[in-house]
Motif scaffolding. Structure first.
Motif, PDB file in Angstrom:
ATOM      1  N   UNK A   1       0.827  -1.214   0.000  1.00 44.39           N
ATOM      2  CA  UNK A   1       0.000   0.000   0.000  1.00 44.39           C
ATOM      3  C   UNK A   1       0.858   1.259   0.000  1.00 44.39           C
ATOM      4  N   UNK A   2       1.956   1.245   0.779  1.00 45.05           N
ATOM      5  CA  UNK A   2       2.863   2.401   0.816  1.00 45.05           C
ATOM      6  C   UNK A   2       3.506   2.643  -0.542  1.00 45.05           C
ATOM      7  N   UNK A   3       3.926   1.566  -1.195  1.00 42.55           N
ATOM      8  CA  UNK A   3       4.555   1.692  -2.506  1.00 42.55           C
ATOM      9  C   UNK A   3       3.564   2.226  -3.535  1.00 42.55           C
ATOM     10  N   UNK A   4       2.343   1.720  -3.500  1.00 35.70           N
ATOM     11  CA  UNK A   4       1.321   2.176  -4.448  1.00 35.70           C
ATOM     12  C   UNK A   4       1.018   3.662  -4.249  1.00 35.70           C
ATOM     13  N   UNK A   5       0.970   4.113  -3.005  1.00 41.79           N
ATOM     14  CA  UNK A   5       0.692   5.521  -2.712  1.00 41.79           C
ATOM     15  C   UNK A   5       1.866   6.428  -3.082  1.00 41.79           C
ATOM     16  N   UNK A   6       3.074   5.907  -2.996  1.00 47.19           N
ATOM     17  CA  UNK A   6       4.270   6.699  -3.301  1.00 47.19           C
ATOM     18  C   UNK A   6       4.472   6.869  -4.805  1.00 47.19           C
TER      19      UNK A   6
ATOM     20  N   UNK B   1       5.150  -0.100 -13.142  1.00 48.74           N
ATOM     21  CA  UNK B   1       5.722  -0.023 -14.487  1.00 48.74           C
ATOM     22  C   UNK B   1       5.611   1.391 -15.037  1.00 48.74           C
ATOM     23  N   UNK B   2       6.714   1.840 -15.648  1.00 45.98           N
ATOM     24  CA  UNK B   2       6.770   3.102 -16.378  1.00 45.98           C
ATOM     25  C   UNK B   2       7.137   2.768 -17.819  1.00 45.98           C
ATOM     26  N   UNK B   3       7.371   3.766 -18.643  1.00 43.76           N
ATOM     27  CA  UNK B   3       7.652   3.559 -20.065  1.00 43.76           C
ATOM     28  C   UNK B   3       8.847   2.629 -20.308  1.00 43.76           C
ATOM     29  N   UNK B   4       9.967   2.889 -19.675  1.00 45.33           N
ATOM     30  CA  UNK B   4      11.174   2.089 -19.908  1.00 45.33           C
ATOM     31  C   UNK B   4      11.791   1.557 -18.622  1.00 45.33           C
ATOM     32  N   UNK B   5      10.950   1.319 -17.624  1.00 42.31           N
ATOM     33  CA  UNK B   5      11.452   0.745 -16.372  1.00 42.31           C
ATOM     34  C   UNK B   5      10.303   0.126 -15.591  1.00 42.31           C
ATOM     35  N   UNK B   6      10.654  -0.736 -14.661  1.00 47.50           N
ATOM     36  CA  UNK B   6       9.668  -1.351 -13.774  1.00 47.50           C
ATOM     37  C   UNK B   6      10.373  -1.855 -12.527  1.00 47.50           C
ATOM     38  N   UNK B   7       9.575  -2.108 -11.489  1.00 46.82           N
ATOM     39  CA  UNK B   7      10.079  -2.740 -10.271  1.00 46.82           C
ATOM     40  C   UNK B   7       8.990  -3.674  -9.753  1.00 46.82           C
ATOM     41  N   UNK B   8       9.391  -4.886  -9.374  1.00 47.59           N
ATOM     42  CA  UNK B   8       8.455  -5.898  -8.888  1.00 47.59           C
ATOM     43  C   UNK B   8       8.896  -6.292  -7.476  1.00 47.59           C
ATOM     44  N   UNK B   9       7.979  -6.143  -6.521  1.00 49.52           N
ATOM     45  CA  UNK B   9       8.265  -6.434  -5.125  1.00 49.52           C
ATOM     46  C   UNK B   9       7.270  -7.491  -4.675  1.00 49.52           C
ATOM     47  N   UNK B  10       7.786  -8.610  -4.176  1.00 46.49           N
ATOM     48  CA  UNK B  10       6.896  -9.684  -3.732  1.00 46.49           C
ATOM     49  C   UNK B  10       7.532 -10.475  -2.593  1.00 46.49           C
TER      50      UNK B  10
ATOM     51  N   UNK C   1      12.766   2.036  -3.261  1.00 47.50           N
ATOM     52  CA  UNK C   1      11.884   1.016  -2.703  1.00 47.50           C
ATOM     53  C   UNK C   1      12.420   0.505  -1.373  1.00 47.50           C
ATOM     54  N   UNK C   2      13.718   0.275  -1.289  1.00 42.96           N
ATOM     55  CA  UNK C   2      14.283  -0.203  -0.017  1.00 42.96           C
ATOM     56  C   UNK C   2      14.058   0.819   1.098  1.00 42.96           C
ATOM     57  N   UNK C   3      14.192   2.097   0.782  1.00 40.49           N
ATOM     58  CA  UNK C   3      13.948   3.138   1.792  1.00 40.49           C
ATOM     59  C   UNK C   3      12.512   3.069   2.314  1.00 40.49           C
ATOM     60  N   UNK C   4      11.569   2.812   1.439  1.00 40.53           N
ATOM     61  CA  UNK C   4      10.168   2.722   1.849  1.00 40.53           C
ATOM     62  C   UNK C   4       9.944   1.450   2.679  1.00 40.53           C
TER      63      UNK C   4
END
Length: 192
Positions: free
Chosen positions: A130-135, A150-159, A186-189
């Motif tokens: 939820x924090x990541x989605x809001x950020x 996901x953005x145009x030329x980058x993404x991050x997957x956290x699971x 992401x690690x900071x969050x």
């Protein structure tokens, strides 16, 4: 390992007239998307895990799929990763041009991927998602397996890992600097 599937897909799509979608998981390189687009195909993503990819392939009638770990699935053979099928498809791609493997690799869309992790510890995965989605409100968000932004030329997957007390963080971008910045943010969050 990410480019095994991409190179096999390139050979498969250039040797067939299929525009059926390719199925892969959320953590696989977006180079696969760019190769599929080149041939008028598309990529459909599933949760991580071979069974999830196979089930999605069956749902959408995909002929080709796999995961970024190098596992290639060809429905004409059977619904499961197959190293011999993967080797045959890779050799097929090599047979299309008189190029070294390194040259074929360089001809693929190039992205930088980083695979990282943090210990679960006191992190509550649902709250972290939820924090990541809001950020990251500027990103396209997929919550079918953790969260993928996901953005145009980058993404991050956290699971959350299914096998260890960790959270896996996979990211990809056009440059090393961009992908490292995503991981850092992401690690900071997560570790707040």
């Amino acid at each position: 390992e990410e480019y095994t599937l991409t190179i096999c897909a390139d050979g498969f799509l250039s040797s067939t007239s299929s525009t059926a979608p390719i199925v892969t998981n959320l953590s696989t390189t977006m180079a696969l998307d760019r190769v599929a687009e080149k041939y008028g195909s598309s990529v459909i993503r599933s949760a991580v895990g071979e069974i999830n990819v196979v089930n999605r392939m069956k749902e959408v009638g995909a002929l080709f799929g796999g995961e970024g770990n190098g596992g290639v699935i060809l429905s004409d053979s059977h619904y499961g990763r197959d190293s011999l099928v993967g080797a045959a498809l890779f050799l097929n791609r090599m047979s299309l041009e008189n190029k070294k493997v390194s040259e074929i690799f360089q001809s693929m869309p190039q992205y930088m991927m980083v695979k990282d992790k943090v210990t679960l510890g006191n992190i509550i995965p649902d709250m972290a998602i939820n924090s990541l989605e809001k950020t990251f409100t500027d990103a396209k968000c997929d919550k079918s397996d953790g969260i993928k932004l996901t953005w145009e030329n980058s993404w991050i997957h956290i699971r959350k890992s299914n096998t260890e007390p960790i959270i896996r963080i996979y990211a990809e971008a056009a440059t090393k600097r961009k992908v490292e910045k995503l991981i850092y943010q992401v690690k900071n969050i997560l570790l707040q």
